[in-house]
Scaffold this motif. Sequence first.
Motif, PDB file in Angstrom:
ATOM      1  N   ARG A  42      -3.790   3.778 -10.094  1.00 40.52           N
ATOM      2  CA  ARG A  42      -5.083   4.039 -11.111  1.00 40.52           C
ATOM      3  C   ARG A  42      -4.947   5.421 -11.225  1.00 40.52           C
ATOM      4  NH1 ARG A  42     -10.422   0.765  -8.316  1.00 40.52           N
ATOM      5  NH2 ARG A  42      -9.241  -1.262  -8.359  1.00 40.52           N
ATOM      6  N   GLY A  43      -4.537   6.291 -10.271  1.00 46.08           N
ATOM      7  CA  GLY A  43      -4.231   7.832 -10.524  1.00 46.08           C
ATOM      8  C   GLY A  43      -5.274   8.260  -9.436  1.00 46.08           C
ATOM      9  N   VAL A  44      -5.292   9.461  -9.084  1.00 47.28           N
ATOM     10  CA  VAL A  44      -6.410  10.207  -8.337  1.00 47.28           C
ATOM     11  C   VAL A  44      -7.732  10.221  -9.247  1.00 47.28           C
ATOM     12  CG1 VAL A  44      -7.192  12.449  -7.088  1.00 47.28           C
ATOM     13  CG2 VAL A  44      -4.896  11.467  -7.187  1.00 47.28           C
ATOM     14  N   GLY A  45      -7.671  10.418 -10.236  1.00 47.98           N
ATOM     15  CA  GLY A  45      -9.100  10.581 -11.038  1.00 47.98           C
ATOM     16  C   GLY A  45      -9.604   9.223 -11.130  1.00 47.98           C
ATOM     17  N   GLY A  46      -8.960   8.120 -11.139  1.00 51.59           N
ATOM     18  CA  GLY A  46      -9.545   6.789 -11.347  1.00 51.59           C
ATOM     19  C   GLY A  46      -9.665   6.244 -10.480  1.00 51.59           C
ATOM     20  N   THR A  47      -9.743   6.743  -9.159  1.00 55.08           N
ATOM     21  CA  THR A  47     -10.043   6.064  -7.770  1.00 55.08           C
ATOM     22  C   THR A  47     -11.087   6.822  -7.161  1.00 55.08           C
ATOM     23  OG1 THR A  47      -7.548   5.501  -7.589  1.00 55.08           O
ATOM     24  CG2 THR A  47      -9.080   5.438  -5.371  1.00 55.08           C
ATOM     25  N   THR A  48     -12.228   5.928  -7.096  1.00 53.09           N
ATOM     26  CA  THR A  48     -13.366   6.582  -6.336  1.00 53.09           C
ATOM     27  C   THR A  48     -13.622   6.112  -4.943  1.00 53.09           C
ATOM     28  OG1 THR A  48     -14.788   4.451  -6.669  1.00 53.09           O
ATOM     29  CG2 THR A  48     -14.620   6.258  -8.477  1.00 53.09           C
ATOM     30  N   ALA A  91      -3.897   5.384  -0.895  1.00 59.61           N
ATOM     31  CA  ALA A  91      -2.504   5.838  -1.399  1.00 59.61           C
ATOM     32  C   ALA A  91      -2.218   4.805  -2.501  1.00 59.61           C
ATOM     33  CB  ALA A  91      -1.497   5.718  -0.329  1.00 59.61           C
ATOM     34  N   GLU A  92      -2.077   3.463  -2.281  1.00 56.85           N
ATOM     35  CA  GLU A  92      -2.005   2.389  -3.112  1.00 56.85           C
ATOM     36  C   GLU A  92      -2.956   2.364  -4.385  1.00 56.85           C
ATOM     37  OE1 GLU A  92      -0.057  -0.944  -4.758  1.00 56.85           O
ATOM     38  OE2 GLU A  92       0.531   0.652  -3.446  1.00 56.85           O
ATOM     39  N   MET A 115     -12.163  16.893  -9.517  1.00 55.20           N
ATOM     40  CA  MET A 115     -11.775  15.646  -8.850  1.00 55.20           C
ATOM     41  C   MET A 115     -12.357  15.559  -7.633  1.00 55.20           C
ATOM     42  SD  MET A 115      -8.064  16.022  -6.648  1.00 55.20           S
ATOM     43  CE  MET A 115      -9.023  16.935  -5.436  1.00 55.20           C
ATOM     44  N   GLU A 116     -12.838  16.619  -7.024  1.00 53.25           N
ATOM     45  CA  GLU A 116     -13.717  16.730  -5.629  1.00 53.25           C
ATOM     46  C   GLU A 116     -14.809  15.658  -5.785  1.00 53.25           C
ATOM     47  OE1 GLU A 116     -15.200  19.408  -2.424  1.00 53.25           O
ATOM     48  OE2 GLU A 116     -13.354  20.001  -3.392  1.00 53.25           O
ATOM     49  N   GLU A 117     -14.934  14.934  -4.752  1.00 52.83           N
ATOM     50  CA  GLU A 117     -15.959  14.005  -4.846  1.00 52.83           C
ATOM     51  C   GLU A 117     -16.809  14.196  -3.516  1.00 52.83           C
ATOM     52  OE1 GLU A 117     -16.695   9.102  -4.791  1.00 52.83           O
ATOM     53  OE2 GLU A 117     -15.134  10.080  -6.025  1.00 52.83           O
ATOM     54  N   ILE A 118     -17.858  14.802  -3.363  1.00 50.88           N
ATOM     55  CA  ILE A 118     -18.538  15.202  -2.156  1.00 50.88           C
ATOM     56  C   ILE A 118     -19.546  14.107  -1.799  1.00 50.88           C
ATOM     57  CG2 ILE A 118     -20.074  16.773  -1.313  1.00 50.88           C
ATOM     58  CD1 ILE A 118     -17.651  18.228  -2.102  1.00 50.88           C
ATOM     59  N   LEU A 119     -19.401  13.843  -0.493  1.00 52.02           N
ATOM     60  CA  LEU A 119     -19.939  13.080   0.069  1.00 52.02           C
ATOM     61  C   LEU A 119     -21.543  13.183   0.611  1.00 52.02           C
ATOM     62  CD1 LEU A 119     -17.173  11.483   2.429  1.00 52.02           C
ATOM     63  CD2 LEU A 119     -17.956  10.666   0.244  1.00 52.02           C
ATOM     64  N   THR A 120     -22.535  12.408   0.385  1.00 48.81           N
ATOM     65  CA  THR A 120     -23.923  12.957   0.646  1.00 48.81           C
ATOM     66  C   THR A 120     -24.042  13.007   2.413  1.00 48.81           C
ATOM     67  OG1 THR A 120     -24.608  10.785   0.749  1.00 48.81           O
ATOM     68  CG2 THR A 120     -24.680  11.901  -1.399  1.00 48.81           C
ATOM     69  N   THR A 121     -23.228  12.234   3.102  1.00 43.55           N
ATOM     70  CA  THR A 121     -23.377  12.359   4.488  1.00 43.55           C
ATOM     71  C   THR A 121     -22.248  13.295   5.082  1.00 43.55           C
ATOM     72  OG1 THR A 121     -24.070  10.172   4.505  1.00 43.55           O
ATOM     73  CG2 THR A 121     -23.604  10.894   6.663  1.00 43.55           C
ATOM     74  N   LEU A 152      -9.406  13.347   1.681  1.00 44.16           N
ATOM     75  CA  LEU A 152      -8.750  12.135   1.534  1.00 44.16           C
ATOM     76  C   LEU A 152      -7.390  12.379   0.795  1.00 44.16           C
ATOM     77  CD1 LEU A 152      -8.403   9.301   2.458  1.00 44.16           C
ATOM     78  CD2 LEU A 152     -10.048   8.508   0.539  1.00 44.16           C
ATOM     79  N   VAL A 153      -7.359  13.025  -0.284  1.00 40.84           N
ATOM     80  CA  VAL A 153      -6.059  12.973  -1.107  1.00 40.84           C
ATOM     81  C   VAL A 153      -5.325  13.889  -0.511  1.00 40.84           C
ATOM     82  CG1 VAL A 153      -5.398  14.111  -3.193  1.00 40.84           C
ATOM     83  CG2 VAL A 153      -7.561  13.022  -3.307  1.00 40.84           C
ATOM     84  N   ARG A 154      -5.442  14.913   0.475  1.00 33.63           N
ATOM     85  CA  ARG A 154      -4.603  15.462   1.063  1.00 33.63           C
ATOM     86  C   ARG A 154      -3.958  14.771   2.062  1.00 33.63           C
ATOM     87  NH1 ARG A 154      -8.983  20.549   2.222  1.00 33.63           N
ATOM     88  NH2 ARG A 154      -8.943  21.372  -0.112  1.00 33.63           N
ATOM     89  N   ALA A 155      -4.726  13.840   2.898  1.00 38.42           N
ATOM     90  CA  ALA A 155      -4.137  12.949   3.797  1.00 38.42           C
ATOM     91  C   ALA A 155      -3.175  12.110   3.102  1.00 38.42           C
ATOM     92  CB  ALA A 155      -5.255  12.202   4.344  1.00 38.42           C
ATOM     93  N   VAL A 156      -3.502  11.600   2.038  1.00 38.85           N
ATOM     94  CA  VAL A 156      -2.732  10.746   1.049  1.00 38.85           C
ATOM     95  C   VAL A 156      -1.501  11.365   0.754  1.00 38.85           C
ATOM     96  CG1 VAL A 156      -2.305   9.600  -1.090  1.00 38.85           C
ATOM     97  CG2 VAL A 156      -4.645   9.135   0.045  1.00 38.85           C
TER      98      VAL A 156
END
Length: 214
Positions: free
Chosen positions: A36-42, A30-31, A1-7, A67-71
Amino acid sequence: MEEILTTAAQPAQRTARGVQTRGRIVSTAAELMRVRGVGGTTLDDIVRASGVSKSQLYSHFADKAALVRAVIEYVGERTVGGERERLGKVKSFAGLKRWRDGLIANNALEQGRYGCALGSLANEVSDHDVVARAQLQALFTTWGELFEDVLRRFQSNELIPADADVAQLATGLVAAVQGGYLLAQTAGDVAPMAAAVDVSLAHLQLLSNTDLAH
């Protein structure tokens, strides 16, 4: 699930503009995740939909998990906050029936298509993020405590027996609501949700001699 940012994320300055930008990112995420679900949202989806730059996103969130935790926090405040307001007014079976009718009517607006936002998040992230799971557990616990408060008021008004296990009954109500959301989502119809909640209310009714209309 985790999407690591390069910056590398930098701490966001707590300016009014920064708070507004962060809020827009979270509400947009959140919307999108609701639909789309968490997995379907980049993260790219969120950048495009919120109209922020990647650097702005990076300044507030180190990775997708953050970001998911903030959501979860945002959705939890809306969901549990709304239930606190609605359930806080319930002092009778008639009031509980009005709460039930409002819950079903609200979910019927989209034919139960997206389920409960908190429940959906729990299904997607609980097995992968212990921090998010703890957040969700706390929110569901709070939701259950709101039902406990209702049931204690019922006990004070002698609507249910003083020795009724309000914690157990409250857990049953939360389970009926969450299971009802899931059934409505898979059926594309709120009728199964209404049935699930009604069974839980009928159980309460068996503890009392008071008609639901009173």
